[in-house]
Design a protein around this motif. Structure first.
Motif, short mmCIF file in Angstrom:
data_model
loop_
_atom_site.label_atom_id
_atom_site.label_comp_id
_atom_site.label_asym_id
_atom_site.label_seq_id
_atom_site.Cartn_x
_atom_site.Cartn_y
_atom_site.Cartn_z
N VAL A 146 -5.43 -0.97 -10.48
CA VAL A 146 -6.53 -0.06 -10.19
C VAL A 146 -7.00 -0.23 -8.75
CG1 VAL A 146 -8.90 0.56 -10.79
CG2 VAL A 146 -7.24 0.10 -12.59
N GLY A 147 -7.17 -1.48 -8.32
CA GLY A 147 -7.65 -1.71 -6.97
C GLY A 147 -6.72 -1.17 -5.90
N LEU A 148 -5.43 -1.40 -6.04
CA LEU A 148 -4.48 -0.91 -5.05
C LEU A 148 -4.39 0.61 -5.06
CD1 LEU A 148 -1.71 -3.62 -5.57
CD2 LEU A 148 -3.10 -3.29 -3.51
N GLY A 149 -4.49 1.22 -6.26
CA GLY A 149 -4.51 2.68 -6.31
C GLY A 149 -5.73 3.27 -5.63
N VAL A 150 -6.90 2.65 -5.82
CA VAL A 150 -8.12 3.11 -5.17
C VAL A 150 -8.02 2.94 -3.66
CG1 VAL A 150 -10.57 2.59 -4.88
CG2 VAL A 150 -9.60 2.79 -7.17
N ILE A 151 -7.51 1.81 -3.20
CA ILE A 151 -7.35 1.58 -1.76
C ILE A 151 -6.40 2.61 -1.15
CG2 ILE A 151 -6.49 -0.03 -0.02
CD1 ILE A 151 -7.36 -2.30 -1.93
N ALA A 152 -5.30 2.90 -1.84
CA ALA A 152 -4.35 3.89 -1.34
C ALA A 152 -5.01 5.25 -1.18
CB ALA A 152 -3.15 3.97 -2.29
N ASP A 153 -5.81 5.65 -2.17
CA ASP A 153 -6.48 6.95 -2.09
C ASP A 153 -7.52 6.95 -0.97
OD1 ASP A 153 -6.87 9.61 -3.49
OD2 ASP A 153 -8.92 8.84 -3.51
N ASN A 154 -8.25 5.86 -0.81
CA ASN A 154 -9.23 5.77 0.28
C ASN A 154 -8.56 5.89 1.64
OD1 ASN A 154 -11.46 5.58 -1.35
ND2 ASN A 154 -11.68 3.37 -1.16
N LEU A 155 -7.41 5.25 1.80
CA LEU A 155 -6.72 5.31 3.08
C LEU A 155 -6.31 6.73 3.42
CD1 LEU A 155 -4.44 2.12 2.90
CD2 LEU A 155 -6.50 2.44 4.28
N ILE A 156 -5.81 7.48 2.46
CA ILE A 156 -5.43 8.87 2.72
C ILE A 156 -6.66 9.69 3.10
CG2 ILE A 156 -4.51 10.97 1.65
CD1 ILE A 156 -2.67 9.23 -0.01
N LEU B 278 0.83 -1.21 0.00
CA LEU B 278 0.00 0.00 0.00
C LEU B 278 0.86 1.26 0.00
CD1 LEU B 278 -2.87 -1.05 2.42
CD2 LEU B 278 -2.94 -0.85 -0.05
N LEU B 279 1.98 1.24 0.70
CA LEU B 279 2.88 2.40 0.67
C LEU B 279 3.41 2.62 -0.74
CD1 LEU B 279 4.45 4.62 2.17
CD2 LEU B 279 6.25 2.91 2.59
N LYS B 280 3.69 1.55 -1.46
CA LYS B 280 4.14 1.67 -2.85
C LYS B 280 3.12 2.43 -3.69
CE LYS B 280 5.01 -1.21 -6.94
NZ LYS B 280 3.99 -0.53 -7.77
N HIS B 281 1.85 2.11 -3.53
CA HIS B 281 0.83 2.76 -4.35
C HIS B 281 0.40 4.11 -3.77
CE1 HIS B 281 -0.11 -0.34 -7.40
NE2 HIS B 281 0.45 -1.13 -6.51
N ILE B 282 0.56 4.31 -2.49
CA ILE B 282 0.30 5.64 -1.93
C ILE B 282 1.28 6.65 -2.50
CG2 ILE B 282 0.51 6.99 0.20
CD1 ILE B 282 -0.75 4.63 1.69
N ARG B 283 2.54 6.27 -2.61
CA ARG B 283 3.58 7.17 -3.13
C ARG B 283 3.81 7.00 -4.63
NH1 ARG B 283 3.20 10.62 0.84
NH2 ARG B 283 4.24 10.03 2.79
N ASN B 284 3.19 6.00 -5.26
CA ASN B 284 3.38 5.72 -6.69
C ASN B 284 4.86 5.46 -7.00
OD1 ASN B 284 2.73 5.32 -9.38
ND2 ASN B 284 2.71 7.49 -9.88
N TRP B 285 5.43 4.52 -6.27
CA TRP B 285 6.83 4.14 -6.45
C TRP B 285 6.91 2.83 -7.22
CZ3 TRP B 285 8.12 4.91 -0.58
CH2 TRP B 285 8.33 6.27 -0.34
N SER B 286 8.09 2.55 -7.75
CA SER B 286 8.40 1.22 -8.25
C SER B 286 8.86 0.35 -7.07
CB SER B 286 9.49 1.30 -9.31
OG SER B 286 10.71 1.74 -8.73
N TYR B 287 9.02 -0.93 -7.32
CA TYR B 287 9.49 -1.81 -6.25
C TYR B 287 10.91 -1.45 -5.83
CZ TYR B 287 5.43 -4.83 -6.92
OH TYR B 287 4.16 -5.33 -6.99
N HIS B 288 11.75 -1.05 -6.77
CA HIS B 288 13.13 -0.68 -6.42
C HIS B 288 13.15 0.58 -5.57
CE1 HIS B 288 15.18 -3.67 -8.90
NE2 HIS B 288 14.26 -3.46 -9.82
N VAL B 289 12.34 1.57 -5.92
CA VAL B 289 12.27 2.79 -5.11
C VAL B 289 11.68 2.49 -3.74
CG1 VAL B 289 11.27 5.10 -4.98
CG2 VAL B 289 12.15 4.24 -7.15
N LEU B 290 10.67 1.62 -3.69
CA LEU B 290 10.09 1.24 -2.40
C LEU B 290 11.13 0.62 -1.49
CD1 LEU B 290 7.57 0.74 -0.59
CD2 LEU B 290 7.31 -1.45 -1.78
N GLU B 291 11.92 -0.31 -2.02
CA GLU B 291 12.97 -0.93 -1.21
C GLU B 291 13.95 0.10 -0.69
OE1 GLU B 291 16.75 -4.00 -1.76
OE2 GLU B 291 15.40 -3.58 -3.45
N ARG B 292 14.39 1.00 -1.57
CA ARG B 292 15.39 1.99 -1.18
C ARG B 292 14.84 2.96 -0.13
NH1 ARG B 292 16.39 5.63 -5.91
NH2 ARG B 292 14.61 6.73 -5.00
#
Length: 472
Positions: free
Chosen positions: A450-460, A73-87
């Motif tokens: 789409v689902g993860l992006g919608v969930i991320a927006d709902n959480l915010i 969810l943090l990945k989609h909240i910030r719209n990161w790639s997996y590599h950026v998420l890890e870093r």
């Protein structure tokens, strides 16, 4: 071995928590408590436990379910790639605390991608439904109002032209046959590389496509004939390669190499019909003037992609999938759906009402949408089901004086003002959460994206709605 949560924090993690606590954003504190919901964690745990037969009891300790959920969810909240998420999680103490990684090792990008694949579209829908249920329990969503709109989420493809698709087909088939030759040696059909000739034809087509004179169009057709000729020869060669592997004429020495050879054969058999379809639609368009070919594809790698025109001046043609977004109060998206084939907007209004009643337990007092959703049947049926106010404009030039007077009423105009917020919600989903272009593959990938992006927006939005209450 998969666990729902980590058993206990270490002393060092407790000290870090006291130090970085003031650095948290207010909405993150509320979302942190929301993601601790047992039902949410259990959904993810059950999905991860099904990856292998003994994931619950055997093997070394894996990433806990709540950590996987928070990282994704943090990945989609910030719209990161997996590599950026890890870093970012490795370097940021706030993110370590929010994701419950703590002082443990952050999973690498490849591991995160594999864990995310275990959460298929159905699991993402369950997570979204639970988040909406929590919003209802906290009285953020009451279900009195409903607004519906559609948009297009584009697939991750280049702009499709017939020449570029034919070039892609030759490149992919030749590359696969080169791998097969490297494994099986020179037995059977000998590979002839035509990529250079095909590349030359593609470049010549790009140059001559700008010409509008008859001579230029004739040269364009001549180059297309040569390109189709080379593509047909490559397709025939690929078919012979696949047959020779199936009959055993081409074979590998070792077991693992034979498995790779068979995998390449399966890939060839999957790509050959797609390249043939591109050849067919090219001939139909160029030599017969038929642009509406059944089964038309615009990408060899994402064949489910549709050509969608929604009348936008800035982007008249989009390549992707139609998505429905419906919202209730507090800008919470209560339901989303990715359609395999584009439907008419007017056919989506009544199903949206059914979903609203199923999720929130009541019919809305007000429903609003743009003019594409209007039909007389939709309006009458919605009122018959208990909707008091239906604010959908009718742009027909022959509408009655009574209809004109209705659309001038204050409640109707206010409802249309509230409806325009759906445009802003879609824009925010695309800009902040990446719904402008899907980076996952296949139709299930778009549904997950789409689902993860919608969930991320709902959480915010839930976090912002609860933060003032927490401050008081």
């Amino acid at each position: 071995m998969i666990e729902p949560t980590r058993a206990q924090l270490s002393l060092a993690e407790g000290l870090i928590q006291e130090e970085v606590g003031p650095l948290w954003e207010e909405w993150m504190r509320e979302v942190d408590q929301l993601l601790a919901d047992r039902a949410l964690v259990q959904i993810v745990y059950e999905a991860l436990a099904r990856r292998w037969p003994h994931s619950r009891t055997r093997g070394r300790p894996g990433t806990p379910a709540d950590v996987v959920l928070r990282l994704l969810l943090l990945k989609h909240i910030r719209n990161w790639s997996y590599h950026v998420l890890e870093r970012e999680v490795r370097a940021n103490l706030v993110y370590r605390q929010f994701t419950r990684v703590g002082a443990q090792k952050v999973p690498d990008a490849k591991t995160l991608g594999k864990l995310a694949l275990a959460l298929g579209p159905e699991i993402v829908e369950q997570i979204h439904a639970r988040v909406v249920a929590i919003a209802c329990e906290k009285r953020i969503v009451r279900g009195r109002r409903l607004r519906v709109d559609t948009t297009v989420v584009e697939t991750d493809i280049h702009y499709p032209t017939d020449s570029s698709l034919l070039g892609d087909g030759v490149r992919v088939l030749t590359r696969t046959m080169q791998r097969m030759t490297k494994i099986a040696g020179r037995a059977g059909t000998k590979l002839r590389d035509r990529t250079r000739a095909v590349g030359y034809q593609v470049r010549q087509i790009a140059r001559n496509s700008r010409s509008r004179i008859p001579q230029g169009q004739e040269r364009l057709k001549a180059y297309y004939r040569k390109l189709l000729y080379h593509t047909a020869r490559v397709v025939g060669q690929a078919k012979r390669f696949a047959q020779e592997v199936a009959t055993g004429r081409k074979r590998a020495r070792g077991v693992l190499e034979q498995i790779r050879l068979e995998a390449n054969r399966v890939y060839l058999e999957r790509m050959i019909p797609r390249v043939r379809q591109v050849m067919h639609q090219t001939r139909e368009r160029l030599f017969k003037g038929n642009t509406h070919v059944p089964g038309k594809i615009v990408s060899l790698f994402e064949p489910h992609t549709e050509v969608i025109r929604k009348g936008k001046a800035s982007k008249p043609t989009e390549f992707g999938k139609m998505v429905k977004i419906q919202e209730a109060e507090a800008q919470i998206v209560t339901h989303y759906e990715v359609y395999g084939e584009r439907p008419w907007d007017a056919n989506l209004l009544l199903p949206a009402l059914d979903v609203h009643r199923q999720l929130l337990g009541r019919m809305p007092y007000l429903i609003t949408a743009d003019a594409a959703f209007f039909t007389v049947r939709n309006e009458l049926t919605a009122k018959a089901r208990g909707v008091k106010r239906v604010a959908i404009p009718n742009f027909s030039p022959r509408k009655s004086a009574q209809r004109r007077q209705l659309e001038k009423k204050r409640w109707f105009r206010n409802a249309q003002k509230w409806r325009t917020g759906c445009e802003g919600r879609i824009s925010l989903l695309k800009r902040r959460h990446g719904l402008n272009r899907c980076r996952y593959k296949g139709l299930p990938g778009i549904q997950r994206w789409v689902g993860l992006g919608v969930i991320a927006d709902n959480l915010i939005n839930i976090g912002h709605a609860l933060a003032p209450t927490a401050e008081r």
